[in-house]
Scaffold this motif. Sequence first.
Motif, PDB file in Angstrom:
ATOM      1  N   PHE A 107       0.705  -1.036   0.210  1.00  0.00           N
ATOM      2  CA  PHE A 107       0.062  -0.254   0.358  1.00  0.00           C
ATOM      3  C   PHE A 107       1.297   1.215  -0.050  1.00  0.00           C
ATOM      4  CE2 PHE A 107      -3.434  -3.111   1.979  1.00  0.00           C
ATOM      5  CZ  PHE A 107      -3.630  -3.150   1.273  1.00  0.00           C
ATOM      6  N   ALA A 108       1.590   0.979   0.687  1.00  0.00           N
ATOM      7  CA  ALA A 108       2.966   2.403   0.635  1.00  0.00           C
ATOM      8  C   ALA A 108       3.547   2.848  -0.749  1.00  0.00           C
ATOM      9  CB  ALA A 108       4.185   1.979   1.283  1.00  0.00           C
ATOM     10  N   PHE A 109       3.026   1.649  -1.569  1.00  0.00           N
ATOM     11  CA  PHE A 109       4.065   1.876  -3.027  1.00  0.00           C
ATOM     12  C   PHE A 109       2.886   2.439  -3.985  1.00  0.00           C
ATOM     13  CE2 PHE A 109       7.362  -1.504  -2.620  1.00  0.00           C
ATOM     14  CZ  PHE A 109       8.771   0.331  -3.656  1.00  0.00           C
ATOM     15  N   ALA A 110       1.369   2.104  -3.996  1.00  0.00           N
ATOM     16  CA  ALA A 110       0.189   2.477  -4.092  1.00  0.00           C
ATOM     17  C   ALA A 110       0.008   3.614  -3.632  1.00  0.00           C
ATOM     18  CB  ALA A 110      -1.082   2.220  -3.553  1.00  0.00           C
ATOM     19  N   HIS A 111       0.211   4.518  -2.826  1.00  0.00           N
ATOM     20  CA  HIS A 111      -0.062   5.464  -2.128  1.00  0.00           C
ATOM     21  C   HIS A 111       0.962   6.532  -2.425  1.00  0.00           C
ATOM     22  CE1 HIS A 111      -2.456   3.800   1.508  1.00  0.00           C
ATOM     23  NE2 HIS A 111      -3.197   4.023   0.370  1.00  0.00           N
ATOM     24  N   ALA A 112       2.283   6.044  -2.755  1.00  0.00           N
ATOM     25  CA  ALA A 112       3.422   6.921  -2.685  1.00  0.00           C
ATOM     26  C   ALA A 112       3.312   7.899  -4.568  1.00  0.00           C
ATOM     27  CB  ALA A 112       4.907   6.643  -3.216  1.00  0.00           C
ATOM     28  N   VAL A 213       9.390   3.690   0.496  1.00  0.00           N
ATOM     29  CA  VAL A 213       8.501   4.536   0.953  1.00  0.00           C
ATOM     30  C   VAL A 213       7.704   3.769   2.284  1.00  0.00           C
ATOM     31  CG1 VAL A 213       7.948   4.228  -1.624  1.00  0.00           C
ATOM     32  CG2 VAL A 213       7.523   2.331  -0.775  1.00  0.00           C
ATOM     33  N   THR A 214       7.821   2.437   2.629  1.00  0.00           N
ATOM     34  CA  THR A 214       7.960   2.286   3.516  1.00  0.00           C
ATOM     35  C   THR A 214       7.062   3.334   4.619  1.00  0.00           C
ATOM     36  OG1 THR A 214       8.073  -0.484   2.908  1.00  0.00           O
ATOM     37  CG2 THR A 214       7.717   0.459   5.066  1.00  0.00           C
ATOM     38  N   VAL A 215       8.688   3.789   5.071  1.00  0.00           N
ATOM     39  CA  VAL A 215       8.842   4.877   6.010  1.00  0.00           C
ATOM     40  C   VAL A 215       8.168   5.942   6.039  1.00  0.00           C
ATOM     41  CG1 VAL A 215      10.572   6.246   6.962  1.00  0.00           C
ATOM     42  CG2 VAL A 215      11.422   4.074   7.015  1.00  0.00           C
ATOM     43  N   TRP A 216       8.180   6.581   4.286  1.00  0.00           N
ATOM     44  CA  TRP A 216       7.357   7.694   3.834  1.00  0.00           C
ATOM     45  C   TRP A 216       5.619   6.751   4.436  1.00  0.00           C
ATOM     46  CZ3 TRP A 216       3.438   7.557   0.543  1.00  0.00           C
ATOM     47  CH2 TRP A 216       2.764   8.692   0.182  1.00  0.00           C
ATOM     48  N   GLU A 217       5.419   5.385   4.569  1.00  0.00           N
ATOM     49  CA  GLU A 217       3.774   5.846   4.423  1.00  0.00           C
ATOM     50  C   GLU A 217       3.146   5.097   6.040  1.00  0.00           C
ATOM     51  OE1 GLU A 217      -0.147   3.277   3.835  1.00  0.00           O
ATOM     52  OE2 GLU A 217       1.377   4.947   2.830  1.00  0.00           O
ATOM     53  N   GLY A 218       4.703   4.787   7.336  1.00  0.00           N
ATOM     54  CA  GLY A 218       4.393   5.358   8.126  1.00  0.00           C
ATOM     55  C   GLY A 218       4.264   6.399   8.529  1.00  0.00           C
ATOM     56  N   LEU A 219       5.310   7.605   8.139  1.00  0.00           N
ATOM     57  CA  LEU A 219       5.249   9.160   9.056  1.00  0.00           C
ATOM     58  C   LEU A 219       3.295   9.498   8.215  1.00  0.00           C
ATOM     59  CD1 LEU A 219       8.887  10.633   7.248  1.00  0.00           C
ATOM     60  CD2 LEU A 219       7.488   9.830   9.708  1.00  0.00           C
ATOM     61  N   ARG A 220       3.003   8.602   6.761  1.00  0.00           N
ATOM     62  CA  ARG A 220       1.605   8.948   6.212  1.00  0.00           C
ATOM     63  C   ARG A 220       0.442   8.627   7.356  1.00  0.00           C
ATOM     64  NH1 ARG A 220      -2.427   7.290   4.031  1.00  0.00           N
ATOM     65  NH2 ARG A 220      -1.726   5.080   4.215  1.00  0.00           N
ATOM     66  N   PHE A 235      10.471  12.484  -1.195  1.00  0.00           N
ATOM     67  CA  PHE A 235      10.771  12.924  -0.080  1.00  0.00           C
ATOM     68  C   PHE A 235      11.125  14.887   0.005  1.00  0.00           C
ATOM     69  CE2 PHE A 235      10.817   9.339   2.385  1.00  0.00           C
ATOM     70  CZ  PHE A 235      10.077   9.638   3.581  1.00  0.00           C
ATOM     71  N   ALA A 236      11.444  14.981  -1.498  1.00  0.00           N
ATOM     72  CA  ALA A 236      11.118  16.059  -1.802  1.00  0.00           C
ATOM     73  C   ALA A 236       9.964  16.680  -1.969  1.00  0.00           C
ATOM     74  CB  ALA A 236      12.352  16.347  -3.024  1.00  0.00           C
ATOM     75  N   ARG A 237       9.304  16.660  -2.216  1.00  0.00           N
ATOM     76  CA  ARG A 237       7.890  17.223  -3.069  1.00  0.00           C
ATOM     77  C   ARG A 237       6.569  16.967  -2.715  1.00  0.00           C
ATOM     78  NH1 ARG A 237       8.165  15.898  -9.201  1.00  0.00           N
ATOM     79  NH2 ARG A 237       7.046  14.303  -9.511  1.00  0.00           N
ATOM     80  N   ALA A 238       6.722  15.406  -2.230  1.00  0.00           N
ATOM     81  CA  ALA A 238       5.357  14.836  -2.406  1.00  0.00           C
ATOM     82  C   ALA A 238       4.617  14.656  -1.092  1.00  0.00           C
ATOM     83  CB  ALA A 238       5.146  13.199  -2.575  1.00  0.00           C
ATOM     84  N   ALA A 239       3.356  16.037  -1.100  1.00  0.00           N
ATOM     85  CA  ALA A 239       3.310  15.945   0.376  1.00  0.00           C
ATOM     86  C   ALA A 239       1.593  14.699   0.997  1.00  0.00           C
ATOM     87  CB  ALA A 239       1.355  17.220   0.148  1.00  0.00           C
ATOM     88  N   HIS A 240       1.626  14.885   2.026  1.00  0.00           N
ATOM     89  CA  HIS A 240       0.724  13.599   2.624  1.00  0.00           C
ATOM     90  C   HIS A 240      -0.739  13.983   2.119  1.00  0.00           C
ATOM     91  CE1 HIS A 240       4.175  11.333   5.260  1.00  0.00           C
ATOM     92  NE2 HIS A 240       4.172  11.278   3.641  1.00  0.00           N
TER      93      HIS A 240
END
Length: 241
Positions: A107-112, A213-220, A235-240
């Motif tokens: 799901f992290a990949f799908a959301h990213a 993306v796993t870490v990004w998903e956790g932050l989301r 991590f440079a431009r994508a907003a949750h």
Amino acid sequence: MASVGFLYPGHSAEDDYPRLEALLGGAVRLPLVHTDIGEDAHRVDALLEMGTAARLAAGVDDLKERGAEAVVWACTSASFVFGWEGAHEQVRELSATAGLPASSTSFAFAHAVQALGAHRVAIAATYPEDVAEHFRAFLKSAGTEVVSTRGSGIITAAEVGTWGRAEVLALARAGDHPDAEAVLLPDTALHTAAYLPDLEAELGKPVLTANQVTVWEGLRLIDRELSCPPLGTLFARAAHS
């Protein structure tokens, strides 16, 4: 301090997580607990067993004791092999067991991909072709067009964990496609945290890797947005959202 917990199968590239924590400047803690990998095999039956509720539940209490506010199953293949609905059920069970928000690397990949606004992607996988095809089907269910899928035929996470910069860059190059707006490297056994700037410079487009993306998903999940260009375009431009 904010804390996101990760359930990680076996021992391959778990050292990406302290590296990611350091690159994020210590703004969030990323505790990790190892789950029982069972048979180390990128084979559908072994992956279905690896991702059972009982195996995931065994690590939850440890993460909660370490202050986790959310938990992510840090495994792509042993989530997407359950299919779109099965992967949702896996995450629902994990969330109920933990009493915390939960997700998985699939799901992290799908959301990213959605966060980047990418519509067409290429998959550069370490897995055998049949396992990589399950990931393509999962992304299709998420509304993403996969323009090419390349499997590398690697059976064990242990072997993937030995790959270094040269092998990772070669994998990404081989899996890229001119029509792809982003390239996805979907194995959490693959070390990528140190190579994200090199990967994007090499391909000239966003690259999404499993541990990133796993870490990004956790932050989301905990509604924390951290900007960190060394961790790539995501991590440079994508907003949750």
